[in-house]
Design a protein around this motif. Structure first.
Motif, short mmCIF file in Angstrom:
data_model
loop_
_atom_site.label_atom_id
_atom_site.label_comp_id
_atom_site.label_asym_id
_atom_site.label_seq_id
_atom_site.Cartn_x
_atom_site.Cartn_y
_atom_site.Cartn_z
N PHE A 144 -47.17 -80.69 34.72
CA PHE A 144 -45.85 -80.73 35.35
C PHE A 144 -45.34 -82.16 35.46
N LEU A 145 -46.19 -83.04 35.94
CA LEU A 145 -45.78 -84.43 36.14
C LEU A 145 -45.45 -85.12 34.82
N LEU A 146 -46.28 -84.86 33.80
CA LEU A 146 -46.15 -85.60 32.54
C LEU A 146 -45.39 -84.83 31.46
N PHE A 147 -44.63 -83.83 31.85
CA PHE A 147 -43.83 -83.08 30.87
C PHE A 147 -42.90 -84.07 30.17
N PHE A 148 -43.16 -84.35 28.88
CA PHE A 148 -42.57 -85.56 28.30
C PHE A 148 -41.06 -85.57 28.09
N PRO A 149 -40.39 -84.40 27.85
CA PRO A 149 -38.94 -84.52 27.67
C PRO A 149 -38.22 -85.15 28.86
N THR A 150 -38.78 -84.98 30.06
CA THR A 150 -38.06 -85.47 31.24
C THR A 150 -38.79 -86.63 31.92
N ILE A 151 -39.79 -87.21 31.23
CA ILE A 151 -40.67 -88.12 31.97
C ILE A 151 -39.99 -89.39 32.50
N THR A 152 -39.07 -89.98 31.74
CA THR A 152 -38.55 -91.27 32.20
C THR A 152 -37.37 -91.19 33.15
N SER A 153 -36.50 -90.20 32.99
CA SER A 153 -35.32 -90.16 33.87
C SER A 153 -34.87 -88.76 34.27
N GLY A 154 -35.78 -87.83 34.38
CA GLY A 154 -35.39 -86.49 34.82
C GLY A 154 -34.73 -85.71 33.69
N PRO A 155 -34.01 -84.61 33.97
CA PRO A 155 -33.77 -83.98 35.27
C PRO A 155 -35.06 -83.61 36.02
N ILE A 156 -34.96 -83.55 37.33
CA ILE A 156 -36.12 -83.29 38.17
C ILE A 156 -36.29 -81.79 38.32
N ASP A 157 -37.31 -81.26 37.67
CA ASP A 157 -37.57 -79.82 37.76
C ASP A 157 -38.38 -79.55 39.02
N ARG A 158 -38.55 -78.27 39.35
CA ARG A 158 -39.39 -77.89 40.49
C ARG A 158 -40.64 -77.20 39.97
N PHE A 159 -41.75 -77.43 40.67
CA PHE A 159 -43.04 -76.95 40.17
C PHE A 159 -43.06 -75.45 39.87
N LYS A 160 -42.64 -74.65 40.84
CA LYS A 160 -42.75 -73.19 40.64
C LYS A 160 -41.85 -72.70 39.50
N ARG A 161 -40.66 -73.33 39.40
CA ARG A 161 -39.74 -72.93 38.34
C ARG A 161 -40.34 -73.29 36.97
N PHE A 162 -40.88 -74.51 36.88
CA PHE A 162 -41.48 -74.99 35.64
C PHE A 162 -42.65 -74.10 35.23
N GLN A 163 -43.47 -73.79 36.23
CA GLN A 163 -44.67 -72.99 36.02
C GLN A 163 -44.33 -71.62 35.41
N LYS A 164 -43.25 -71.04 35.91
CA LYS A 164 -42.81 -69.72 35.45
C LYS A 164 -42.51 -69.76 33.94
N ASP A 165 -41.91 -70.85 33.46
CA ASP A 165 -41.57 -70.95 32.03
C ASP A 165 -42.79 -71.28 31.18
N VAL A 166 -43.61 -72.21 31.68
CA VAL A 166 -44.66 -72.75 30.84
C VAL A 166 -45.83 -71.77 30.70
#
Lengths: 403, 79
Positions: free
Chosen positions: A150-172
């Motif tokens: 979640f933390l190192l998801f590279f498309p958004t690593i340097t400047s967001g957008p800031i995803d939320r853990f549970k939302r990200f988890q659901k997709d990944v």
């Protein structure tokens, strides 16, 4: 080899799409190759952070391990206890590295920011989110692998957008169906094209071609106008605002597009912010993932605490205290300079004024006209107030007055 | 469940000062502007006191709490 900032040049996309190709083919056939995802992340991290003397990369690794340690200690603590002060201590510990990085320019001492690397703010938002949700009982379990992914998801690593853990988890954790994935690819390509237009054409025009010229003119007229505020400063205000929007919105579109190619619906950051009809509406459209983060994790929690403990009785006062706190923190987060802090205070005052106006309007609904002209006026006024705040934010007044 | 809903509607009316707040149990309270951030927090505090539950303040997924019916559902799960 120097660090390569993600999405900073058009060629970056050619290499990036090559790297993504196996992921795209996999998703097309309904598979996620975990090992390859890991490999791609490593490649991006190396190119972005381990160029030159590797200090950024080492900082990033130390930072992630440190946050991971905090999260897992807090998670095991939270299973048995739930003390407010322990929770507060963990949140403070989680933001300590960021505070050091932000204080660095002020102290002019490059050595204290051990954790300095590009994008530290965004990783801190994510870490603090996780700690707060563990406290709330929303996150009950998380593995080190999930945390790192979640933390190192590279498309958004340097400047967001800031995803939320549970939302990200659901997709990944799932693979999109063929139809869903076709839809995602379609929206990804659209966003990528729009992003290229925004960042490399419109943003380039305003930021690289126009802005330096306007700046020179504004500086050359500084002694002819009171406080140096010639018409060129006004021109600077609009050109800078356009540059800021197109550059950042373009970048954010790339991040969302690349996420879409990887089957992740990273939330959008901008929603036609210059069409906002008031300042509150503006913050629901501008850098949304950041303003929603501040709303949910600072404003709402502060309101909740104040109301629950009945510290302040008056509703209006509570809301206003919340705005001042939120925007001051946002100002300090941008950096420790007078203009970021003033920018924060300016927006807090704008929000408070807007609320007062809305209350007044509610009471006198019959006597205040509301039609397409008043709407156009509201949009115009909001746009100008926002652009003025960006002039403060740009730091150009600092150059104009104090350099 | 109906008792929960009645209590929720009372809270909504109390907080918003609108007599018709939550009249329609499927009305989207956020989209229709019945609840802003401030009112939302007041509702959450009231729910917490009324039902003796702990509500998640931050990651309170708005889509899960957007109507009277959905709030009732959430309250029941948290009770």
């Amino acid at each position: 080899m120097a660090n390569i900032t993600p999405y900073s040049s058009p060629h970056y996309f050619i290499y990036l799409l090559l790297l993504l190709l196996p992921i795209i083919i996999g998703l097309w056939f309904g598979k996620r190759f975990r090992a390859y995802d890991f490999f791609a992340t490593v490649v991006i991290l190396i190119t972005a952070f381990f160029g030159g003397n590797m200090t950024q990369g080492i900082s990033l690794l130390c930072y992630v391990l440190y946050e991971m340690l905090l999260v897992f200690i807090f998670l095991s603590y939270r299973k048995k206890h739930n003390n407010f002060w322990v929770f507060t201590m963990f949140v403070l510990l989680a933001i300590v590295p960021l505070v050091f990085v932000k204080l660095d320019p002020l102290l002019k001492n490059q050595t204290i920011s051990l954790f300095g690397f590009m994008g530290i703010s965004y990783l801190t938002f994510k870490s603090v989110e996780i700690i707060m949700e563990i406290r709330d009982g929303v996150i009950k379990k998380i593995t080190p692998y999930e945390f790192g992914r979640f933390l190192l998801f590279f498309p958004t690593i340097t400047s967001g957008p800031i995803d939320r853990f549970k939302r990200f988890q659901k997709d990944v954790d799932k693979v999109p169906s063929r139809d869903e994935y076709v839809e995602l690819l379609h929206s990804g390509v659209n966003k990528l094209m729009k992003g290229l237009l925004y960042k490399f054409i419109i943003g380039y025009f305003f930021g690289t071609l126009l802005l330096p010229k306007v700046q020179i003119l504004a500086m050359s007229y500084r002694y002819q106008a009171p406080l140096g505020l010639s018409w060129w400063v006004l021109a600077y205000m609009y050109v800078y605002s356009m540059y800021l929007f197109f550059d950042f919105a373009g970048y954010s579109l790339f991040a969302v597009a690349i996420s879409n190619f990887m089957g992740i619906k990273t939330p959008m950051n901008f929603d036609a912010p210059f069409k906002a009809k008031n300042i509150k509406d503006f913050w629901n459209r501008w850098h949304k993932t950041l303003s929603f983060w501040f709303r949910d994790f600072i404003y709402m929690r502060l309101m909740f605490t104040i109301i629950k403990h009945k510290w302040i009785k008056n509703r209006v006062t509570i809301a206003n205290v919340g705005y001042v706190a939120l925007f001051l923190i946002m100002g300090f987060w941008h950096g420790e300079t007078w203009y970021y802090i003033v920018y924060g205070i300016f927006h807090a005052i704008a929000m408070i004024t807007n609320d007062a106006w809305l209350r007044y309007k509610k009471k006198h609904r019959e006597s205040i006209p509301s039609n397409k002209f008043t709407h156009a006026f509201a949009v115009f006024l909001t746009f100008n107030i926002v652009c003025f705040s960006f002039l403060i934010f740009s730091g150009f007044l600092n150059t104009l007055w104090f350099s | 469940m109906d008792e929960i809903k009645t209590k929720i509607v009372d809270i909504l009316k109390d907080v918003t000062g609108l007599d018709d707040a939550g009249q329609n149990a499927d009305q989207d309270l956020f989209k229709d502007g019945v609840l802003d951030s401030m009112a939302t927090v007041e509702v959450l505090v009231n729910l917490q006191d009324e039902f003796d539950i702990t509500v998640p303040v931050s990651e309170f997924d708005r889509s899960q709490w957007s109507t009277v019916n959905k709030i009732a559902q959430q309250v029941q799960e948290l009770e």
